[in-house]
Design an enzyme around this catalytic site. Structure first.
Site, PDB file in Angstrom:
ATOM      1  N   MET A   6     -49.042 -32.072  22.750  1.00 47.76           N
ATOM      2  CA  MET A   6     -49.666 -32.312  24.042  1.00 47.76           C
ATOM      3  C   MET A   6     -51.182 -32.196  23.965  1.00 47.76           C
ATOM      4  O   MET A   6     -51.901 -32.775  24.789  1.00 47.76           O
ATOM      5  CB  MET A   6     -49.137 -31.321  25.065  1.00 47.76           C
TER       6      MET A   6
ATOM      7  N   ASP B  29     -34.278 -32.307  24.731  1.00 47.86           N
ATOM      8  CA  ASP B  29     -34.294 -31.611  26.020  1.00 47.86           C
ATOM      9  C   ASP B  29     -35.695 -31.453  26.603  1.00 47.86           C
ATOM     10  O   ASP B  29     -35.874 -30.696  27.549  1.00 47.86           O
ATOM     11  CB  ASP B  29     -33.649 -30.231  25.872  1.00 47.86           C
TER      12      ASP B  29
ATOM     13  N   ASP C 180     -34.547 -31.689  20.033  1.00 49.81           N
ATOM     14  CA  ASP C 180     -33.149 -31.554  20.429  1.00 49.81           C
ATOM     15  C   ASP C 180     -32.847 -32.284  21.731  1.00 49.81           C
ATOM     16  O   ASP C 180     -31.831 -32.047  22.373  1.00 49.81           O
ATOM     17  CB  ASP C 180     -32.756 -30.081  20.557  1.00 49.81           C
TER      18      ASP C 180
ATOM     19  N   HIS D 228      -4.648  -9.869   7.597  1.00 51.51           N
ATOM     20  CA  HIS D 228      -4.447 -10.862   6.547  1.00 51.51           C
ATOM     21  C   HIS D 228      -4.053 -12.211   7.143  1.00 51.51           C
ATOM     22  O   HIS D 228      -3.701 -13.130   6.417  1.00 51.51           O
ATOM     23  CB  HIS D 228      -3.350 -10.414   5.571  1.00 51.51           C
TER      24      HIS D 228
ATOM     25  N   ASP E  81       0.832  -1.207   0.000  1.00 47.80           N
ATOM     26  CA  ASP E  81       0.000   0.000   0.000  1.00 47.80           C
ATOM     27  C   ASP E  81       0.867   1.258   0.000  1.00 47.80           C
ATOM     28  O   ASP E  81       0.579   2.236  -0.708  1.00 47.80           O
ATOM     29  CB  ASP E  81      -0.928  -0.003   1.220  1.00 47.80           C
TER      30      ASP E  81
END
Length: 577
Positions: free
Chosen positions: A503, A409, A407, A220, A112
């Site tokens: 439910m 749980d 999942d 970078h 640069d």
């Protein structure tokens, strides 16, 4: 980590990205045939500001083009400096016929410096008024004897914003250049990465072990201090601030007691917003815990490194230059500069105190409704305790049932709700059904997730059955109506109906039994059996609601865990009445 990316052709990524930016922001225009962008309208009576560098750091630098910030930006290839010819085209576009002059801001990287320097020299040779400043504020290297000097990092965005505001108000090129030098001398930057990034069409640029963090790297991926063990956000931020202020480091930032600082928390590209906010909290708490005052904090994707997971922290000392705060606050149309919502009464950033909640407290119900006698209230409390114990005992089974369609749980969630019920049991008003059901609705929220929402709706909706009853004994059919109202509320907001494998398929058949028998003696046993049967039938139902509806049908072959839980607690109630 792979190099997988959503692009068309590797050779087209920069040009297509620049075109995309201008399509989003039509006030930014691109010079035909060049990777140069500039404001739609350039005021030739004010100092113009240009910057640039390699692509892959978006939104830098074109995202900072706008009134009050950059006038133009020049893009190179991914992680590559732009060619001198493009830089010269950018300077010409904003410096020609502009007696106020142009400031070129460059990041301290060799490519640069060389290419922008050559562009500036050629522009001067053509009679254009141009000055250049190279910024380097990296604090990671502890010695100053590196030939390339300190790297230019995201702290340069402070320069963009402050001198951009100065140019907008009409300041001279000399005064702006002087301020640029002062800003650079009063700031420092350092960061870390959890992993590498990859160039389009290539694999990772470097490696970071799973249990390590790369400290002090550049944008970078070039190395800095070295690797440290993976740790918490708290300790990671502490290590960075410790290093930035290290007394024997030649690149340190000196912060005196009570120093006011502005902070940029730069997301390197692949850090989640959740982590970014946690890190922001740590930065504020740790800096202020050391006696400094964070008066401005800007966070987000400001100068990225493609998809690198990590962040940079830039600190700017403003105690002796409070005007910089006004310039940071000055309006800009640049799309990438963060717009913070500040207090109406205080422009300086502060840690706001939480406001007091305005919702009704669980122990502050104004209406009581009908009342159960003390013996009945004791029984209700006993039943609720047994319900909680039953749900706790089902945790493993419900989790297992949930593992195939959710999942895994569901049992844990119900156990959390059961724990909340046991902890709040002593404070429940078991004498007044209307209050009790409202309280249960509030307690159910502690379950979290969709289950907490469903049960909160169930109990809150059920309470309506007692809302209009002012005195006298409780009508047994009111409990049946309560179940009807509760289920209707769940179906209204949850979207599920009987037969959708939820439910509801346990409780709705039980409700029908109670309504058909008028709640007479003996119907409770039949209702409990209907609930158990309904739960078993969910094993063959097609899921049309809840998380299971997104799972392949051949993977959903067991009973719905929510229905099993509902049938279980319902039978605790029916067997004890």
């Amino acid at each position: 980590m792979s190099g997988k990316k959503l692009i068309n052709k590797v050779e087209d990524v920069v040009d297509e990205a620049l075109d995309g930016l201008t399509m989003i922001n039509p006030g930014i225009r691109r010079i035909k045939g060049q990777r140069v962008l500039l404001r739609e309208t350039v005021d030739k009576k004010k100092v113009a500001i240009l910057s640039g560098g390699g692509s892959g750091h978006e939104p830098f630098c074109a995202g900072y083009i706008g009134t009050g910030m950059l006038t133009a930006g020049v893009a190179g290839g991914v992680f590559a400096s732009p060619p001198t010819s493009s830089i010269l085209e950018g300077i010409r576009a904003i410096a020609t016929n502009n007696p106020a002059g142009t400031l070129v801001l460059v990041f301290n990287y060799t490519g640069d410096r060389l290419n922008f320097g050559m562009g500036v020299e050629r522009a001067r040779a053509q009679g254009l008024k141009v000055e250049m400043f190279v910024n380097g504020e990296d604090c990671s290297l502890t010695t100053a004897d590196k030939t390339a000097g300190r790297r230019g990092l995201c702290g340069t965005m402070f320069i963009f914003k402050i001198v951009g505001a100065m140019a907008e108000r009409g300041d001279s090129l000399d005064s702006i250049l002087k301020a640029t030098r002062s800003i650079s001398a009063n700031m420092g930057t350092m960061g870390l990465s959890l992993g590498p990034c990859s160039l389009p069409g290539q694999g990772p640029l470097f490696k970071v072990a799973e249990d390590k963090i790369e400290m002090g790297l550049g944008v970078h991926g070039e190395a800095g201090v070295g690797e440290v063990s993976h740790t918490t956000a708290n300790l990671a931020v502490k290590q960075i601030i410790d290093h930035m202020t290290k007394s024997d480091s030649a690149t340190r930032i000196d912060l005196r007691a009570g120093e006011k600082v502005a902070v940029i928390l730069n997301n390197l590209g692949g850090t989640s917003k959740l982590e970014e906010l946690i890190i922001a909290r740590e930065v504020v708490m740790q800096l202020e815990g050391r006696g400094f005052k964070v008066v401005r904090l800007y966070a987000g994707h400001m100068m990225t490194s493609l998809e690198m997971s990590g962040f940079l922290i830039s600190l700017l000392k403003v105690s002796d230059n409070l005007e910089w705060l006004e310039l940071l606050d000055a309006p800009t149309s640049a799309p990438a500069w963060p717009a913070n919502l500040m207090s109406d009464n205080n422009r300086d950033r502060f840690n706001p105190e939480p406001v007091e909640p305005s919702s009704i407290k669980v122990d502050d119900w104004k209406m009581t409704g009908v009342k159960l006698n003390d013996a009945a209230a004791v029984k209700v409390q006993s039943i609720l305790e047994e319900v909680a114990r039953t749900l706790q005992g089902l945790e493993a089974k419900l989790n297992l049932l949930d593992s195939g369609s959710g999942d895994g749980d569901c049992g844990s969630t119900h156990a959390v709700g059961a724990k909340a019920l046991l902890e709040g049991l002593a404070g429940l008003d078991c004498n007044h059904p209307w209050i009790l059901l409202q309280q249960l609705g509030v307690l159910a929220e502690r379950m979290g997730g969709s289950s907490g929402g469903v049960y909160s709706l169930l109990f809150t909706g059920a309470a309506r059955a007692f809302q209009d009853q002012v005195g006298g004994e409780v009508d047994p059919l009111a409990w049946v109506r309560a179940l009807r109202f509760g289920l209707e509320t769940v179906m209204k907001y949850g979207g599920a109906e009987p037969g959708d494998r939820t439910m509801i398929d346990a409780l709705y058949p039980a409700l029908l039994v109670l309504e058909e028998t008028g709640g007479k003696t003996g119907s409770l046993t039949a209702a409990g059996e209907a609930a158990l049967t309904g739960a078993k039938k969910t094993a063959t139902m097609v899921a049309r609601a809840g998380r299971a509806s997104y799972v392949s049908r051949d993977k959903v072959s067991e009973e719905d865990p929510g229905a099993v839980a509902a049938a279980a607690w319902f039978n605790v109630i029916t067997s004890n009445l």
